[in-house]
Design a protein around this motif. Structure first.
Motif, PDB file in Angstrom:
ATOM      1  N   TYR A 133       0.820  -1.220   0.056  1.00  0.00           N
ATOM      2  CA  TYR A 133      -0.096  -0.013   0.119  1.00  0.00           C
ATOM      3  C   TYR A 133       1.003   1.290   0.004  1.00  0.00           C
ATOM      4  CZ  TYR A 133       1.074  -0.285   4.834  1.00  0.00           C
ATOM      5  OH  TYR A 133       1.555  -0.410   6.243  1.00  0.00           O
ATOM      6  N   ASP A 134       1.971   1.117   0.572  1.00  0.00           N
ATOM      7  CA  ASP A 134       2.883   2.330   0.568  1.00  0.00           C
ATOM      8  C   ASP A 134       4.030   2.334  -0.710  1.00  0.00           C
ATOM      9  OD1 ASP A 134       4.455  -0.016   1.387  1.00  0.00           O
ATOM     10  OD2 ASP A 134       5.429   1.226   3.002  1.00  0.00           O
ATOM     11  N   GLU A 135       3.830   1.476  -1.565  1.00  0.00           N
ATOM     12  CA  GLU A 135       4.646   1.516  -2.863  1.00  0.00           C
ATOM     13  C   GLU A 135       3.770   1.464  -3.977  1.00  0.00           C
ATOM     14  OE1 GLU A 135       8.011  -1.216  -2.594  1.00  0.00           O
ATOM     15  OE2 GLU A 135       7.283  -1.998  -0.698  1.00  0.00           O
ATOM     16  N   PRO A 136       3.154   2.497  -4.426  1.00  0.00           N
ATOM     17  CA  PRO A 136       2.229   2.845  -5.533  1.00  0.00           C
ATOM     18  C   PRO A 136       2.927   2.138  -6.825  1.00  0.00           C
ATOM     19  CG  PRO A 136       3.093   4.992  -4.942  1.00  0.00           C
ATOM     20  CD  PRO A 136       3.533   4.003  -3.909  1.00  0.00           C
ATOM     21  N   LEU A 137       4.386   2.270  -7.114  1.00  0.00           N
ATOM     22  CA  LEU A 137       4.944   1.871  -8.294  1.00  0.00           C
ATOM     23  C   LEU A 137       5.012   0.112  -8.371  1.00  0.00           C
ATOM     24  CD1 LEU A 137       6.740   2.224 -10.808  1.00  0.00           C
ATOM     25  CD2 LEU A 137       8.655   1.732  -9.174  1.00  0.00           C
ATOM     26  N   VAL A 157       2.717  -1.350 -11.762  1.00  0.00           N
ATOM     27  CA  VAL A 157       3.465  -2.117 -12.510  1.00  0.00           C
ATOM     28  C   VAL A 157       2.526  -3.568 -12.488  1.00  0.00           C
ATOM     29  CG1 VAL A 157       5.656  -3.516 -13.040  1.00  0.00           C
ATOM     30  CG2 VAL A 157       5.872  -1.265 -12.196  1.00  0.00           C
ATOM     31  N   THR A 158       2.009  -3.954 -11.602  1.00  0.00           N
ATOM     32  CA  THR A 158       1.151  -5.201 -11.662  1.00  0.00           C
ATOM     33  C   THR A 158       0.075  -4.819 -12.373  1.00  0.00           C
ATOM     34  OG1 THR A 158       1.778  -5.587  -9.152  1.00  0.00           O
ATOM     35  CG2 THR A 158      -0.299  -6.779  -9.860  1.00  0.00           C
ATOM     36  N   GLY A 159      -0.630  -3.783 -12.263  1.00  0.00           N
ATOM     37  CA  GLY A 159      -1.739  -3.523 -13.106  1.00  0.00           C
ATOM     38  C   GLY A 159      -1.489  -3.511 -14.880  1.00  0.00           C
ATOM     39  N   ILE A 160      -0.268  -2.846 -15.177  1.00  0.00           N
ATOM     40  CA  ILE A 160       0.317  -3.041 -16.480  1.00  0.00           C
ATOM     41  C   ILE A 160       0.509  -4.632 -16.973  1.00  0.00           C
ATOM     42  CG2 ILE A 160       2.110  -2.197 -17.948  1.00  0.00           C
ATOM     43  CD1 ILE A 160       2.376   0.167 -16.147  1.00  0.00           C
ATOM     44  N   SER A 161       1.071  -5.153 -15.811  1.00  0.00           N
ATOM     45  CA  SER A 161       1.515  -6.629 -16.144  1.00  0.00           C
ATOM     46  C   SER A 161       0.332  -7.389 -16.510  1.00  0.00           C
ATOM     47  CB  SER A 161       2.348  -7.074 -14.997  1.00  0.00           C
ATOM     48  OG  SER A 161       2.537  -8.558 -15.384  1.00  0.00           O
TER      49      SER A 161
END
Length: 202
Positions: A74-78, A82-86
């Motif tokens: 939750y504190d690492e939006p990156l 990247v998960t969503g893009i993947s």
């Protein structure tokens, strides 16, 4: 852990409910209708309830990995970016089907539901309204991604100003437009309509 989640998301995105259903129903979605293995083609060739079911499965295909990423990182939006893009990349270019997948609209919407639900709800409603208005009054219909992604971009740019979400929108927009370019011969087919062609009778 992060790498495992991102890689697993790609493989999860590569699972195609429409192709599985097509195999069960003995319908080759890549040869008939829009020739796109997605919910719209299932709707056209197999039936309304199956098209809706596939659309929801593609939607949740985007929601589940992104939600897991957001809960654990939750504190690492990156990471959940990247998960969503993947997962969308898996849907568009699935390893299980020779990298020939769908166009990723429902899966992208699923990811946005996790990242910013009110934004995707508002812009999707406006995008569908524009499409229906043009169809009713001018007999033309703009494809949903070509209005949705610019709306997402400018709504974020001027109102929300979430830079990670803005970057994600730009990447998804580039992926969607590139995928449209890859299947441009299908988009020009007279039987091909947009993802919300089921509203044509309204």
């Amino acid at each position: 852990m992060e790498i495992i989640l991102i890689v697993a998301s790609y493989f999860f995105g590569s699972i195609s409910p429409s192709r599985i259903l097509g195999n069960v129903k003995n319908v080759d979605l890549t040869e008939k209708g829009t020739q796109n293995p997605g919910a719209t083609n299932v709707y056209k060739l197999i039936g309304t309830k199956w098209g809706v079911a596939v659309a929801f499965m593609d939607l949740f295909k985007g929601i589940i990995p992104t939600l897991i990423a957001r809960l654990y990182f939750y504190d690492e939006p990156l990471i959940f970016l990247v998960t969503g893009i993947s997962v969308v990349a898996g849907h568009d270019w699935p390893i299980f089907y020779n990298f020939k997948g769908g166009r990723g609209l429902a899966t992208s919407i699923g990811v946005f539901c996790v990242l910013h639900f009110s934004l995707i709800f508002f812009t999707l409603a406006v995008s569908v309204s524009i499409s229906l208005y043009l169809k009713r009054n001018y007999g033309e219909r703009i494809r949903i991604p070509f209005s949705l992604y610019p709306l997402l971009f400018f709504s974020n740019l001027f109102f929300i100003r979430d830079w990670f979400l803005l970057i994600y929108t730009v990447i998804l927009m580039a992926m969607a437009f590139y995928r449209a370019w890859q299947v441009r011969h299908k988009l020009q087919d007279p039987v091909t309509e947009d993802e919300f062609s089921e509203f044509k009778e309204l």
